[in-house]
Each structure stands twice: as structure tokens, then as C-alpha cells.
Design a protein around this motif. Structure first.
Motif, mmCIF file in Angstrom:
data_model
loop_
_atom_site.group_PDB
_atom_site.id
_atom_site.type_symbol
_atom_site.label_atom_id
_atom_site.label_comp_id
_atom_site.label_asym_id
_atom_site.label_seq_id
_atom_site.Cartn_x
_atom_site.Cartn_y
_atom_site.Cartn_z
ATOM 1 N N LEU A 1 14.094 19.711 -10.488
ATOM 2 C CA LEU A 1 14.169 18.595 -11.433
ATOM 3 C C LEU A 1 15.474 17.818 -11.334
ATOM 4 C CD1 LEU A 1 12.680 20.147 -14.701
ATOM 5 C CD2 LEU A 1 11.540 18.686 -13.032
ATOM 6 N N ILE A 2 16.586 18.507 -11.118
ATOM 7 C CA ILE A 2 17.887 17.826 -11.165
ATOM 8 C C ILE A 2 18.644 17.879 -9.850
ATOM 9 C CG2 ILE A 2 18.137 18.202 -13.644
ATOM 10 C CD1 ILE A 2 20.251 20.378 -12.934
ATOM 11 N N GLY A 3 18.034 18.448 -8.820
ATOM 12 C CA GLY A 3 18.716 18.606 -7.540
ATOM 13 C C GLY A 3 19.099 17.283 -6.909
ATOM 14 N N GLY A 4 20.092 17.342 -6.086
ATOM 15 C CA GLY A 4 20.573 16.158 -5.397
ATOM 16 C C GLY A 4 21.726 15.512 -6.131
ATOM 17 N N ARG A 5 22.381 14.636 -5.441
ATOM 18 C CA ARG A 5 23.589 14.011 -5.963
ATOM 19 C C ARG A 5 23.321 13.074 -7.133
ATOM 20 N NH1 ARG A 5 27.369 9.839 -2.607
ATOM 21 N NH2 ARG A 5 28.730 9.315 -4.332
ATOM 22 N N TRP A 6 22.319 12.238 -7.034
ATOM 23 C CA TRP A 6 22.172 11.147 -7.987
ATOM 24 C C TRP A 6 21.579 11.556 -9.319
ATOM 25 C CZ3 TRP A 6 25.400 7.842 -6.501
ATOM 26 C CH2 TRP A 6 25.576 7.547 -5.158
ATOM 27 N N LYS A 7 20.622 12.466 -9.332
ATOM 28 C CA LYS A 7 19.981 12.832 -10.598
ATOM 29 C C LYS A 7 20.980 13.441 -11.570
ATOM 30 C CE LYS A 7 15.254 13.646 -9.058
ATOM 31 N NZ LYS A 7 14.189 14.662 -8.967
ATOM 32 N N GLY B 1 12.998 30.349 -12.096
ATOM 33 C CA GLY B 1 13.583 29.360 -12.991
ATOM 34 C C GLY B 1 14.651 28.502 -12.347
ATOM 35 N N ILE B 2 15.481 29.104 -11.508
ATOM 36 C CA ILE B 2 16.548 28.342 -10.851
ATOM 37 C C ILE B 2 15.948 27.308 -9.910
ATOM 38 C CG2 ILE B 2 18.468 28.478 -9.208
ATOM 39 C CD1 ILE B 2 19.142 31.216 -10.445
ATOM 40 N N THR B 3 14.961 27.717 -9.133
ATOM 41 C CA THR B 3 14.319 26.788 -8.201
ATOM 42 C C THR B 3 13.665 25.633 -8.943
ATOM 43 O OG1 THR B 3 13.940 28.577 -6.619
ATOM 44 C CG2 THR B 3 12.621 26.592 -6.344
ATOM 45 N N TYR B 4 12.988 25.949 -10.038
ATOM 46 C CA TYR B 4 12.349 24.899 -10.835
ATOM 47 C C TYR B 4 13.396 23.937 -11.398
ATOM 48 C CZ TYR B 4 9.859 22.470 -14.513
ATOM 49 O OH TYR B 4 9.339 21.488 -15.319
ATOM 50 N N THR B 5 14.468 24.482 -11.943
ATOM 51 C CA THR B 5 15.534 23.644 -12.499
ATOM 52 C C THR B 5 16.102 22.719 -11.431
ATOM 53 O OG1 THR B 5 16.097 25.359 -14.100
ATOM 54 C CG2 THR B 5 17.766 23.664 -13.697
ATOM 55 N N GLU C 1 0.050 19.061 1.712
ATOM 56 C CA GLU C 1 -0.124 19.921 0.539
ATOM 57 C C GLU C 1 -0.367 21.380 0.909
ATOM 58 O OE1 GLU C 1 -2.972 19.669 -3.243
ATOM 59 O OE2 GLU C 1 -2.199 17.733 -2.540
ATOM 60 N N ASN C 2 -1.024 21.627 2.036
ATOM 61 C CA ASN C 2 -1.352 22.998 2.434
ATOM 62 C C ASN C 2 -0.418 23.564 3.484
ATOM 63 O OD1 ASN C 2 -3.535 23.236 0.674
ATOM 64 N ND2 ASN C 2 -4.881 22.175 2.103
ATOM 65 N N SER C 3 0.696 22.886 3.757
ATOM 66 C CA SER C 3 1.645 23.415 4.730
ATOM 67 C C SER C 3 2.350 24.635 4.142
ATOM 68 C CB SER C 3 2.679 22.351 5.107
ATOM 69 O OG SER C 3 3.568 22.123 4.019
ATOM 70 N N THR C 4 2.834 25.488 5.012
ATOM 71 C CA THR C 4 3.548 26.684 4.566
ATOM 72 C C THR C 4 4.733 26.306 3.688
ATOM 73 O OG1 THR C 4 2.897 27.815 6.586
ATOM 74 C CG2 THR C 4 4.733 28.771 5.364
ATOM 75 N N ASN C 5 5.449 25.254 4.064
ATOM 76 C CA ASN C 5 6.607 24.804 3.295
ATOM 77 C C ASN C 5 6.195 24.376 1.885
ATOM 78 O OD1 ASN C 5 9.339 24.195 2.895
ATOM 79 N ND2 ASN C 5 9.040 22.078 3.519
ATOM 80 N N SER C 6 5.113 23.608 1.767
ATOM 81 C CA SER C 6 4.638 23.157 0.450
ATOM 82 C C SER C 6 4.162 24.322 -0.402
ATOM 83 C CB SER C 6 3.503 22.147 0.610
ATOM 84 O OG SER C 6 3.995 20.957 1.164
ATOM 85 N N ILE C 7 3.459 25.256 0.216
ATOM 86 C CA ILE C 7 2.967 26.431 -0.514
ATOM 87 C C ILE C 7 4.140 27.271 -1.014
ATOM 88 C CG2 ILE C 7 1.712 28.617 -0.261
ATOM 89 C CD1 ILE C 7 -0.161 27.042 1.716
ATOM 90 N N ASN C 8 5.140 27.489 -0.147
ATOM 91 C CA ASN C 8 6.324 28.255 -0.557
ATOM 92 C C ASN C 8 7.093 27.548 -1.664
ATOM 93 O OD1 ASN C 8 5.811 30.281 1.304
ATOM 94 N ND2 ASN C 8 7.174 29.426 2.852
ATOM 95 N N GLU C 9 7.245 26.236 -1.555
ATOM 96 C CA GLU C 9 7.955 25.463 -2.574
ATOM 97 C C GLU C 9 7.230 25.554 -3.915
ATOM 98 O OE1 GLU C 9 9.474 20.889 -3.460
ATOM 99 O OE2 GLU C 9 8.623 21.384 -1.508
ATOM 100 N N LYS C 10 5.920 25.403 -3.900
ATOM 101 C CA LYS C 10 5.128 25.492 -5.126
ATOM 102 C C LYS C 10 5.262 26.876 -5.753
ATOM 103 C CE LYS C 10 0.552 24.903 -7.032
ATOM 104 N NZ LYS C 10 -0.850 24.979 -6.836
ATOM 105 N N PHE C 11 5.181 27.916 -4.933
ATOM 106 C CA PHE C 11 5.311 29.290 -5.425
ATOM 107 C C PHE C 11 6.672 29.507 -6.079
ATOM 108 C CE2 PHE C 11 6.851 33.644 -4.737
ATOM 109 C CZ PHE C 11 5.915 34.349 -5.487
ATOM 110 N N LEU C 12 7.744 29.078 -5.409
ATOM 111 C CA LEU C 12 9.084 29.254 -5.965
ATOM 112 C C LEU C 12 9.274 28.458 -7.252
ATOM 113 C CD1 LEU C 12 11.250 29.294 -2.723
ATOM 114 C CD2 LEU C 12 10.895 31.186 -4.319
ATOM 115 N N ASN C 13 8.760 27.230 -7.293
ATOM 116 C CA ASN C 13 8.881 26.426 -8.509
ATOM 117 C C ASN C 13 8.149 27.061 -9.685
ATOM 118 O OD1 ASN C 13 10.544 24.378 -7.570
ATOM 119 N ND2 ASN C 13 8.847 23.087 -6.942
ATOM 120 N N GLU C 14 7.058 27.762 -9.398
ATOM 121 C CA GLU C 14 6.272 28.388 -10.467
ATOM 122 C C GLU C 14 6.813 29.743 -10.890
ATOM 123 O OE1 GLU C 14 2.323 28.461 -8.849
ATOM 124 O OE2 GLU C 14 1.989 26.336 -9.227
ATOM 125 N N THR C 15 7.599 30.397 -10.041
ATOM 126 C CA THR C 15 8.024 31.766 -10.336
ATOM 127 C C THR C 15 9.528 31.952 -10.475
ATOM 128 O OG1 THR C 15 8.072 32.337 -7.970
ATOM 129 C CG2 THR C 15 6.008 32.741 -9.172
#
Length: 122
Positions: A27-33, A20-24, A4-18
Motif C-alpha cells: 500500500l505505501i511502498g516506494g518513494r512517492w506514496k 502484514g508487512i508485505t500487505y502494508t 495474473e497466473n504467473s508464479t510472481n503474481s501468485i506469490n505476491e498475492k499469497f504474501l499480501n494475504e498472509t
């Protein structure tokens, strides 16, 4: 599982919160979703077995995982009918239905721009 406190997790959380494209895409990223959402947009309600037969190449484990993620994110409703044998259906929530225009635009763009010898399809 990421720390949870790794740089990667912190960056991912920041991008998801700020962003819109990253957040979208979270939610739907990847082949199957995207494929699951597309089938549910077009067919409104499908049983687990119907989704599995349409998603060529997906394992049961992967389908269950992606359906749970979509349900947790509020995009898909899981409907359990109390009968024997059990009947489980999936349908889009209002939030899930709101992806229809986005997915149609993505499909149109792909149809217009992919190489003719490419067999990619939604």
C-alpha cells in the motif's frame, strides 16, 4: 503488466494475504506514496499543485498515478470542487490517517540511524 497466473503474481498475492508487512508495503511502498501520505498527515488537505510543488522531482504522470493508487486503496480522498478553474484537493481517509504512527516511527528511526552526510528526508 504482470500475468495474473504467473508464479510472481501468485506469490505476491499469497504474501499480501498472509503477511502484514508485505500487505502494508504494497500500500505505501516506494518513494512517492510515503511522501504524499506524510504531507497529507502534516497539512491535512492539499491541492494537486501544492503536492506537486512539495514533491521535488516527481513527474505529473507519476503523481497522478500514485494519487490514483492511494485513492483506489482507500487511503486518500479526492475532493473535486465544481468551479472554474477546477479545484481538486486531496485528504487522508480514516484508513490513511491510521498510518500516522507508523510513518512517525519510520521518520524517527531514519533520523536516528542514517549517516550524517546523507541528505535523505521525508
Amino acid at each position: 503488466m504482470k500475468k495474473e497466473n504467473s508464479t510472481n503474481s501468485i506469490n505476491e498475492k499469497f504474501l499480501n494475504e498472509t503477511c502484514g508487512i508485505t500487505y502494508t508495503l504494497s500500500l505505501i511502498g516506494g518513494r512517492w506514496k510515503i511522501n504524499i501520505l506524510s504531507y497529507l498527515i502534516n497539512e491535512h488537505k492539499l491541492r494537486y499543485s501544492e503536492l506537486r510543488s512539495r514533491l521535488t522531482g516527481i513527474s505529473e504522470r507519476m503523481l497522478i498515478s500514485k494519487l490514483k493508487e492511494l485513492e483506489t486503496d482507500g487511503l486518500v480522498n479526492r475532493i473535486v470542487h465544481p468551479q472554474v478553474p477546477p479545484k481538486v484537493e486531496y485528504e487522508l481517509t480514516t484508513l490513511g490517517k491510521s498510518f500516522e504512527d507508523i510513518l512517525n516511527l519510520m521518520a524517527d528511526w531514519g533520523d536516528k540511524n542514517h549517516k550524517k552526510d546523507n541528505t535523505m528526508a521525508l
